[in-house]
Design an enzyme around this catalytic site. Structure first.
Site, PDB file in Angstrom:
ATOM      1  N   PHE A  39      -2.262  -2.983  13.260  1.00 38.29           N
ATOM      2  CA  PHE A  39      -2.039  -3.973  12.194  1.00 38.29           C
ATOM      3  C   PHE A  39      -0.805  -3.546  11.412  1.00 38.29           C
ATOM      4  CE2 PHE A  39      -2.103  -6.230   8.279  1.00 38.29           C
ATOM      5  CZ  PHE A  39      -2.561  -7.483   8.626  1.00 38.29           C
ATOM      6  N   ASP A  67       3.606   4.086  10.296  1.00 38.39           N
ATOM      7  CA  ASP A  67       3.235   3.074   9.304  1.00 38.39           C
ATOM      8  C   ASP A  67       2.138   3.677   8.425  1.00 38.39           C
ATOM      9  OD1 ASP A  67       2.127   1.042   7.817  1.00 38.39           O
ATOM     10  OD2 ASP A  67       2.174  -0.448   9.433  1.00 38.39           O
ATOM     11  N   LYS A  93       1.936  -0.963  -0.240  1.00 38.60           N
ATOM     12  CA  LYS A  93       0.677  -0.925  -0.996  1.00 38.60           C
ATOM     13  C   LYS A  93       0.721  -0.043  -2.243  1.00 38.60           C
ATOM     14  CE  LYS A  93      -2.338  -2.175   2.897  1.00 38.60           C
ATOM     15  NZ  LYS A  93      -2.804  -3.526   2.611  1.00 38.60           N
TER      16      LYS A  93
HETATM   17  N1  PXG Z   1       0.782  -2.012   7.829  1.00 39.17           N
HETATM   18  C1  PXG Z   1      -0.489  -1.651   7.575  1.00 39.17           C
HETATM   19  C2  PXG Z   1      -1.020  -0.394   8.189  1.00 39.17           C
HETATM   20  C3  PXG Z   1      -1.280  -2.439   6.739  1.00 39.17           C
HETATM   21  O1  PXG Z   1      -2.547  -2.070   6.493  1.00 39.17           O
HETATM   22  C4  PXG Z   1       0.586  -3.953   6.463  1.00 39.17           C
HETATM   23  C5  PXG Z   1       1.316  -3.123   7.301  1.00 39.17           C
HETATM   24  C6  PXG Z   1       1.249  -5.189   5.890  1.00 39.17           C
HETATM   25  O2  PXG Z   1       1.415  -5.100   4.513  1.00 39.17           O
HETATM   26  P1  PXG Z   1       1.634  -6.436   3.637  1.00 39.17           P
HETATM   27  O3  PXG Z   1       2.023  -5.932   2.292  1.00 39.17           O
HETATM   28  O4  PXG Z   1       2.734  -7.204   4.286  1.00 39.17           O
HETATM   29  O5  PXG Z   1       0.325  -7.180   3.629  1.00 39.17           O
HETATM   30  C7  PXG Z   1      -0.732  -3.616   6.183  1.00 39.17           C
HETATM   31  C8  PXG Z   1      -1.541  -4.539   5.306  1.00 39.17           C
HETATM   32  C9  PXG Z   1      -4.197  -8.929   3.967  1.00 39.17           C
HETATM   33  C10 PXG Z   1      -4.514  -7.540   4.376  1.00 39.17           C
HETATM   34  O6  PXG Z   1      -4.972  -9.534   3.213  1.00 39.17           O
HETATM   35  C11 PXG Z   1      -3.506  -6.636   4.643  1.00 39.17           C
HETATM   36  C12 PXG Z   1      -3.834  -5.347   5.027  1.00 39.17           C
HETATM   37  C13 PXG Z   1      -5.159  -4.992   5.152  1.00 39.17           C
HETATM   38  C14 PXG Z   1      -6.146  -5.906   4.903  1.00 39.17           C
HETATM   39  C15 PXG Z   1      -5.839  -7.189   4.491  1.00 39.17           C
HETATM   40  O7  PXG Z   1      -3.142  -9.424   4.391  1.00 39.17           O
HETATM   41  N2  PXG Z   1      -2.927  -4.381   5.352  1.00 39.17           N
END
Ligand code: PXG
Length: 396
Positions: A140, A225, A254
């Site tokens: 992810f 990441d 985050k």
């Molecule tokens: N890499 C990892 C490992 C993540 O957990 C992202 C990239 C993307 O980040 P942004 O800021 O673009 O969302 C994540 C995000 C959601 C959601 O609601 C996002 C994450 C986990 C759970 C829900 O979009 N992780």
């Protein structure tokens, strides 16, 4: 308005791309949140690790307020006086030469992809448009069309093609597959040190160390990441430290935003970061004054308030206690620091719903895993408070 009215309003006027628990939050402080009915909950999700420093950490709020009262936005067309101090703080904290700030996690991942590709063309002499990046199944990395293009989750991809080429997918935690995926055109290996969204998948000890070695052999960039695992979440400042390695590109997001503002970044050495020249990458809001003030405070709070050490300590305590419960519903407890997944035998959501009734907010991931990831400011007594409720829900 009450809970149902708020939910009704949102349902009527917004896209239905989420399925939230039926709780409408109105206030947060530290590890606690309150809903519109005044009910108090312990936040054991922390906005998927974006709230490592807790809700409205006073020092981070102060940094944001002071900055907003002075200067908020300049674009990168001009210098501003918070950019240098932020850049120095983050490079000193991480040990990398340079930072490139963006806003969201997905943007930082896109930045890392562009860095690796350009590095491949400029430094390795790869033929134009032939660069390949190796990624893992069940990854992810965000929601842009390039990123979902190399997801293995049908729900994330279906209906959103055509996708960007140049990615090779291998199984996670499989070093033979990594070695086999390397070609003369490989420029990078993009990997999560723990796969959060895939259900808190912790690879074998030494996985990143071996991956580092394979990348070195093939002159390929190791890109970690740490958007979810970084900033102390797993009991180290960065999860890669468990393997004693250093990625070539570190991707953060985050909790770099201190739980109140979107701040993401990539960090790298001169050799990689110098592929960027004026005009070939950028962002209107990336590295803006508010982001820099917040990011700097977020790092300082994480280090000075010993959140990393607390994450390690409380994480070990919580995990051991969860294992000792010996619940008949639990298949496995896994994770590092305060990123803990409890895999249950059936669906995880009913457990999350019961916990919400008892005043503890958490969220299922991948149907069968309950994720426990409270803010890193949580105390032993508060972990015990949580354990009482979890015990009640998980008992036979
Ligand atoms: N890499 C990892 C490992 C993540 O957990 C992202 C990239 C993307 O980040 P942004 O800021 O673009 O969302 C994540 C995000 C959601 C959601 O609601 C996002 C994450 C986990 C759970 C829900 O979009 N992780």
């Amino acid at each position: 308005m009450n809970t149902q009215e708020h939910i009704g309003l949102a349902e009527a006027h917004s896209a239905h791309n989420y399925h939230p628990l039926p709780v409408v939050l109105a206030k947060g402080e530290g590890i606690w949140v309150w809903d519109v009915e005044g009910k108090k909950y312990l936040d054991m999700l922390s906005s998927y690790s974006a709230l490592n420093q807790g809700h409205r950490h006073p020092r981070i709020v102060k940094a944001l307020v002071e900055q907003t009262e002075r200067l908020c936005l300049t674009s990168r067309a001009f210098h501003h006086d918070t950019f240098g101090p932020f850049s120095r703080a983050i490079t000193e904290a991480t040990g990398y030469d340079r930072v490139l700030p963006m806003n969201t996690g997905a943007e930082a991942v896109e930045t890392a992809i562009k860095a690796a590709r350009k590095w491949g063309y400029d430094r390795k002499g790869i033929t134009r448009d032939k660069a390949e990046i190796v990624v893992c199944a069940n990854n992810f990395h965000g929601r842009t069309s390039t990123i979902v293009g190399f997801s293995t989750e049908e729900l994330y991809r279906k209906g959103f093609g055509p996708f960007t080429p140049g990615f090779r997918i291998i199984p996670y935690n499989d070093l033979d597959a990594l070695e086999a995926a390397m070609t003369a055109n490989t420029v990078g290996f993009l990997v999560e040190p723990i796969q959060g969204e895939a259900g808190i998948n912790v690879p074998d000890a030494g996985y990143l160390k071996e991956a580092r070695w394979i990348c070195n052999q093939h002159n390929v960039l190791l890109m970690a990441d740490e958007i979810q695992t970084g900033m102390g979440r797993t009991g180290k400042l960065f999860c890669f430290e468990y393997d004693g390695v250093r990625p070539d590109v570190l991707i953060l997001g985050k909790a770099l935003g201190g739980g109140l503002y979107p701040v993401s970044a990539i960090l790298a050495g001169d050799d990689v970061m110098s592929v960027f020249v004026p005009g070939n990458h950028g962002s209107t809001f990336g590295g803006n004054p508010v982001a820099c003030a917040v990011g700097k405070a977020a790092i300082e709070v994480t280090l000075e308030e010993k959140l990393v050490e607390n994450s390690f300590e409380q994480g070990a305590y919580l995990r051991t206690a969860l294992e000792k419960m010996g619940s008949p519903h639990v298949k496995q407890v896994r994770g590092r620091g305060l990123l803990i997944g409890v895999e249950v035998k059936g669906r995880a959501r009913p457990f999350c719903e019961k916990l919400a009734e008892l005043g503890l907010l958490c969220k299922e991931t991948h149907e069968t895993v309950i994720r426990f990831a409270p803010p890193l400011v949580i105390t032993r007594e508060e972990v015990d408070w949580a354990l009482e409720r979890i015990g009640e829900v998980l008992k036979g």
